[in-house]
Design a protein around this motif. Structure first.
Motif, short mmCIF file in Angstrom:
data_model
loop_
_atom_site.label_atom_id
_atom_site.label_comp_id
_atom_site.label_asym_id
_atom_site.label_seq_id
_atom_site.Cartn_x
_atom_site.Cartn_y
_atom_site.Cartn_z
N THR A 1 0.83 -1.20 0.00
CA THR A 1 0.00 0.00 0.00
C THR A 1 0.87 1.25 0.00
O THR A 1 2.05 1.22 0.35
CB THR A 1 -0.91 0.04 1.24
N LYS A 2 0.25 2.37 -0.38
CA LYS A 2 0.98 3.63 -0.36
C LYS A 2 1.52 3.93 1.03
O LYS A 2 2.68 4.34 1.20
CB LYS A 2 0.05 4.77 -0.80
N GLU A 3 0.70 3.71 2.05
CA GLU A 3 1.10 4.04 3.42
C GLU A 3 2.32 3.23 3.86
O GLU A 3 3.25 3.78 4.48
CB GLU A 3 -0.07 3.79 4.38
N LYS B 1 4.60 1.80 1.85
CA LYS B 1 5.75 2.20 1.04
C LYS B 1 6.41 3.44 1.65
O LYS B 1 7.64 3.50 1.81
CB LYS B 1 5.31 2.50 -0.39
N GLU C 1 -7.90 -6.35 -5.42
CA GLU C 1 -7.00 -5.55 -4.60
C GLU C 1 -5.70 -5.19 -5.31
O GLU C 1 -4.95 -4.32 -4.85
CB GLU C 1 -6.69 -6.25 -3.27
N ALA D 1 -5.16 -1.26 -7.69
CA ALA D 1 -4.66 0.04 -7.24
C ALA D 1 -3.14 0.09 -7.13
O ALA D 1 -2.59 1.12 -6.75
CB ALA D 1 -5.28 0.40 -5.89
N TYR D 2 -2.44 -1.00 -7.48
CA TYR D 2 -0.99 -1.02 -7.31
C TYR D 2 -0.28 0.07 -8.11
O TYR D 2 0.70 0.65 -7.65
CB TYR D 2 -0.43 -2.39 -7.70
N ASP E 1 -1.14 3.59 -6.57
CA ASP E 1 -0.54 3.66 -5.24
C ASP E 1 0.96 3.93 -5.33
O ASP E 1 1.51 4.70 -4.53
CB ASP E 1 -0.79 2.36 -4.47
N ASP F 1 1.49 7.64 -6.37
CA ASP F 1 1.23 8.55 -5.26
C ASP F 1 2.31 8.44 -4.18
O ASP F 1 2.72 9.44 -3.59
CB ASP F 1 -0.14 8.26 -4.64
N ALA F 2 2.79 7.21 -3.95
CA ALA F 2 3.82 7.01 -2.92
C ALA F 2 5.13 7.68 -3.31
O ALA F 2 5.83 8.24 -2.46
CB ALA F 2 4.04 5.51 -2.69
N ASN G 1 -6.54 3.02 -12.25
CA ASN G 1 -7.63 2.27 -11.61
C ASN G 1 -8.96 3.03 -11.70
O ASN G 1 -9.66 3.24 -10.71
CB ASN G 1 -7.28 1.98 -10.14
#
Length: 455
Positions: free
Chosen positions: A270-272, A274, A312, A315-316, A319, A322-323, A401
């Motif tokens: 997930t972004k968080e 990473k 799931e 969104a990779y 994500d 954004d990360a 996505n």
């Protein structure tokens, strides 16, 4: 040369011996232009004669060396082979009226790698598709090329050099080298490959990325590398103590380092996660006792596969994009990399679809978020302008996505490309291309917008 020893922070760097002062001039100027420390020169008293002696008089040496002082290239001067105290005195008398070279004003930190040629990663670095992005060639990686894997298993190292050379010619700024395979002696293979590669000027002019999950193989490749390389990779999955030990050793070798977004709990998806793992790694690296130069830290926040049919995973791509931006904001001067081909593994065998996905992804990752480099097949990369309109729309939906059904549409398009290839081999007519048209908005009039339903 200077880029490869710069990490040691020398007080002074220079030239000595060689061919005499006159022949050293162009090399000394180049060194003076790039060195961030003091510069010295100790020339010979000319070239040796037939008897092994040196014929330049003190006046000859002074006349040739004074040009270095006039041009402001040096801070210290002396003599090497054939020079005597009178030679040194003559140089001093000729040069004493000139000011020494001023130390340069240092600019912002920047990654400065080298093979036989130096390579600076800065604002002027662009790839063959016009992106501000460093191409790391993937074809000398067992996981990135079936041909490379077959040849290295067969021990055909001469042909492996051709693969490396082709990558550089196709636009790879850096050559990734990975020989990790359970059926191969990775330590011996890495040593042999790097030993051969550094003797091939068309290959070794580019910096190397020494790529292995085994640290002993990393060190083996690094010790035979003649320039400043990038090591791929270390991570916190081994724990903080060993992570710091690995980083400290790599800093002593002068290598830049890729840090994977792994920790003791596993891989960041997930972004968080990473952002959290990369920030934690950064704080450990730039602080004592490691004190790693932040411009030589390259984070790989894990490019994971989209279009697998698992919700799931959708969104990779977004994500990661954004990360990247958040990591760059929180970790000054760091770089971001990733294995770009991982993104499209679900469409293996249909390169036009894969490279289209990569093109759209890199455009956003590099332009919008600041991704600096990635492991790619430089020869097959597409620019955004190369993409067909319908395929561009599908790639946009997949990477960002935007809708749930895009995987099915991309699979249908991939099958069409595959069927066209089959039809060409069989000499039959190609099937009709599926149409995926972007729905365009229609005009809406005021009387529609202002309509009040009747009760």
């Amino acid at each position: 040369f200077y880029a490869s020893i710069r990490h040691a922070k020398p007080m002074c760097v220079g030239l000595n011996c060689a061919l005499g002062a006159a022949a050293m001039a162009p090399f000394l100027k180049r060194l003076s232009d790039c060195a961030e420390c003091f510069v010295h020169v100790y020339s010979n008293a000319g070239l040796p004669n037939a008897m092994g002696g040196y014929d330049d008089t003190p006046a000859d040496m002074a006349r040739e060396n004074v040009e270095f002082a006039k041009n402001g290239w040096v801070n210290m001067m002396g003599g090497c082979c054939g020079s005597t105290p009178p030679h040194i005195a003559a140089i001093y008398d000729a040069c004493k009226v000139y000011k020494p070279r001023p130390l340069p004003v240092l600019g912002p930190p920047r990654m400065w790698l080298s093979g036989l040629e130096d390579f600076k990663v800065d604002a002027d670095t662009y790839n063959n598709c016009g992106l501000p992005f460093v191409n790391v060639g993937e074809r000398c990686n067992i996981a990135g090329s079936r041909k490379f894997k077959r040849l290295i298993m067969e021990g055909k190292y001469g042909e492996l050099m051709d693969i490396a050379k082709d990558q550089v010619e196709a636009g790879a700024h850096i050559v990734d080298i990975n020989v990790d395979d359970g059926m191969l002696d990775g330590l011996a293979a890495m040593q042999k490959f790097v030993k051969m590669a550094v003797t091939e000027p068309d290959v070794s002019k580019a910096p190397f990325m020494i790529d292995s999950s085994k640290f002993d193989i990393v060190l083996a490749g690094l010790k035979w590398n003649q320039g400043k390389a990038i090591v791929n990779s270390i991570s916190l999955k081994v724990g903080e103590k060993l992570f710091i030990e690995h980083a400290t050793l790599l800093r002593k070798h002068g290598a830049a380092v890729v840090v994977m977004a792994f920790d003791e709990k596993g891989q960041a998806a997930t972004k968080e996660d990473k952002v959290r793992i990369c920030k934690r790694s950064y704080d450990l690296l730039v602080a004592p006792p490691v004190c790693f130069p932040p411009e030589d830290i390259v984070f790989d926040p894990n490019i994971l596969t989209i279009g697998t049919g698992i919700e799931e995973h959708n969104a990779y791509g977004v994500d990661f994009i954004d990360a990247v931006k958040t990591i760059k904001e929180q970790c000054p001067w760091c770089k971001i990399s990733g294995g770009v081909s991982n993104l499209s593994f679900g469409f293996r065998g249909v390169n036009v679809v894969r490279e289209s996905i990569h093109a759209y992804f890199l455009y956003h990752a590099a332009i919008r978020s600041g991704m600096d480099m990635g492991i790619v097949n430089a020869a097959e990369m597409l620019a955004m302008d190369d993409l067909d309109e319908d395929l561009l729309e599908l790639c946009t939906d997949a990477v960002l996505n935007r809708r749930d059904t895009v995987t099915e549409d991309l699979t249908e398009m991939s099958q069409w490309f595959f069927d066209c290839k089959t039809a060409k081999k069989e000499g039959t007519a190609p099937p009709k291309r599926p149409r995926f048209c972007k729905k365009q908005p229609r005009v809406i009039f005021d009387w529609e917008k202002n309509y009040v339903p009747k009760v």
